[in-house]
Design a protein around this motif. Structure first.
Motif, PDB file in Angstrom:
ATOM      1  N   UNK A 156       0.823  -1.208   0.000  1.00 24.63           N
ATOM      2  CA  UNK A 156       0.000   0.000   0.000  1.00 24.63           C
ATOM      3  C   UNK A 156       0.856   1.256   0.000  1.00 24.63           C
ATOM      4  N   UNK A 157       1.927   1.259   0.796  1.00 23.88           N
ATOM      5  CA  UNK A 157       2.804   2.430   0.869  1.00 23.88           C
ATOM      6  C   UNK A 157       3.516   2.669  -0.461  1.00 23.88           C
ATOM      7  N   UNK A 158       4.027   1.599  -1.049  1.00 28.85           N
ATOM      8  CA  UNK A 158       4.720   1.728  -2.331  1.00 28.85           C
ATOM      9  C   UNK A 158       3.755   2.169  -3.413  1.00 28.85           C
ATOM     10  N   UNK A 159       2.543   1.622  -3.390  1.00 29.45           N
ATOM     11  CA  UNK A 159       1.542   1.989  -4.391  1.00 29.45           C
ATOM     12  C   UNK A 159       1.203   3.474  -4.318  1.00 29.45           C
ATOM     13  N   UNK A 160       0.981   3.972  -3.102  1.00 29.66           N
ATOM     14  CA  UNK A 160       0.646   5.393  -2.959  1.00 29.66           C
ATOM     15  C   UNK A 160       1.769   6.278  -3.460  1.00 29.66           C
ATOM     16  N   UNK A 161       3.014   5.905  -3.146  1.00 30.02           N
ATOM     17  CA  UNK A 161       4.151   6.709  -3.573  1.00 30.02           C
ATOM     18  C   UNK A 161       4.306   6.697  -5.089  1.00 30.02           C
ATOM     19  N   UNK A 162       4.250   5.507  -5.683  1.00 27.53           N
ATOM     20  CA  UNK A 162       4.429   5.405  -7.121  1.00 27.53           C
ATOM     21  C   UNK A 162       3.330   6.126  -7.891  1.00 27.53           C
ATOM     22  N   UNK A 163       2.081   5.941  -7.478  1.00 25.06           N
ATOM     23  CA  UNK A 163       0.978   6.545  -8.213  1.00 25.06           C
ATOM     24  C   UNK A 163       0.986   8.055  -8.068  1.00 25.06           C
ATOM     25  N   UNK A 164       1.225   8.547  -6.876  1.00 26.29           N
ATOM     26  CA  UNK A 164       1.174   9.993  -6.667  1.00 26.29           C
ATOM     27  C   UNK A 164       2.416  10.714  -7.175  1.00 26.29           C
ATOM     28  N   UNK A 165       3.579  10.050  -7.138  1.00 24.95           N
ATOM     29  CA  UNK A 165       4.825  10.720  -7.475  1.00 24.95           C
ATOM     30  C   UNK A 165       5.381  10.344  -8.849  1.00 24.95           C
ATOM     31  N   UNK A 166       4.995   9.187  -9.373  1.00 23.08           N
ATOM     32  CA  UNK A 166       5.670   8.687 -10.571  1.00 23.08           C
ATOM     33  C   UNK A 166       4.736   8.293 -11.700  1.00 23.08           C
ATOM     34  N   UNK A 167       3.693   7.547 -11.407  1.00 21.13           N
ATOM     35  CA  UNK A 167       2.883   6.948 -12.459  1.00 21.13           C
ATOM     36  C   UNK A 167       1.795   7.855 -13.004  1.00 21.13           C
ATOM     37  N   UNK A 168       1.400   8.855 -12.246  1.00 21.85           N
ATOM     38  CA  UNK A 168       0.347   9.770 -12.691  1.00 21.85           C
ATOM     39  C   UNK A 168       0.953  11.039 -13.267  1.00 21.85           C
ATOM     40  N   UNK A 169       0.349  11.540 -14.331  1.00 20.64           N
ATOM     41  CA  UNK A 169       0.790  12.790 -14.938  1.00 20.64           C
ATOM     42  C   UNK A 169       0.506  13.946 -13.977  1.00 20.64           C
ATOM     43  N   UNK A 170       1.421  14.894 -13.832  1.00 21.22           N
ATOM     44  CA  UNK A 170       1.169  16.044 -12.946  1.00 21.22           C
ATOM     45  C   UNK A 170      -0.145  16.739 -13.289  1.00 21.22           C
TER      46      UNK A 170
END
Length: 247
Positions: A156-170
């Motif tokens: 869950x922690x890794x998912x939140x970080x990746x989606x919010x910081x890396x995988x989603x367009x700003x």
């Protein structure tokens, strides 16, 4: 490679097709910057391309017209074919899928027959549908000093970080729907996540799976438009389920 265009002969994208890649390329750039920021990467990725092989198809288990039966047949087929993707022997693909096996960077996964390989800066491998611009699979590899995903956090922690910081367009809206984890027969730990991103122009439903081994952080992402998700989700799940590293 057998049966597929070499890197020197990949098809070039026409101008109208390039427009379809703008969203994916923006996501690529964001992911690269964010992962570096989170110190998953310490040096630039080598430019040498990996040795890859295409594979011969085999038939999947028979399925009925019922959607759940078809899904079960796909999963059974992936499990049955996984052993054939081991580095010691030849690779075989599930019916309706091709398989990419990279012997240098030590990974393998299935992708739907008909998807074409394209070159995108910053990506180790990208295959996409030539008609639906949001249907694709992309693999990134980053050097890392981490030895395990558990050093970064739980799924869950890794998912939140990746989606919010890396995988989603700003500027896009992003939401993690669910996470999971698994281990392969060699003990490699994988985190999988399902999430949606929404912009003013489109809404994409995506699956990502990550793992760490031998100083490398692997990120494989596939997805489709929310409109196409109900029709294509089983195929995309097969891509994620088939991903394995073997070093």
């Amino acid at each position: 490679r057998i049966g597929f265009p070499t890197h020197a002969h990949r098809p070039r994208l026409h101008a109208h097709a390039r427009l379809r890649l703008l969203n994916m390329q923006a996501c690529v750039a964001t992911q690269s910057a964010a992962l570096v920021q989170h110190r998953l990467s310490a040096t630039q990725k080598p430019t040498a391309r990996a040795v890859r092989t295409a594979v011969a198809p085999v038939r999947a288990a028979a399925s009925s017209e019922d959607a759940s039966s078809r899904r079960q047949a796909l999963v059974v087929g992936v499990a049955a074919a996984a052993a054939a993707l081991a580095p010691a022997g030849p690779a075989y693909a599930l019916s309706g899928f091709s398989a990419l096996k990279d012997t240098r960077d030590g990974y393998q996964f299935y992708y739907p027959v008909g998807w074409q390989e394209i070159t995108v800066d910053g990506q180790d491998a990208v295959y996409k549908d030539i008609i639906e611009p949001l249907e694709s699979v992309a693999l990134n590899i980053y050097p890392t000093a981490r030895e395990s995903l558990e050093e970064i956090g739980n799924p869950d922690e890794v998912a939140r970080t990746l989606v919010s910081k890396a995988l989603a367009i700003p500027g896009s809206q992003a939401k993690v729907l669910k996470t999971a984890q698994r281990k392969d027969k060699d003990g490699h730990l994988y985190y999988a996540l399902e999430y949606v991103t929404k912009t003013n122009n489109y809404e994409r439903h995506a699956l990502t799976i990550v793992t760490i081994t031998q100083g490398k952080f692997y990120t494989l992402t596939t997805g489709a438009s929310e409109r196409r998700w109900p029709r294509i989700k089983d195929k995309l799940q097969v891509i994620v389920d088939s991903f394995n590293v073997y070093y």
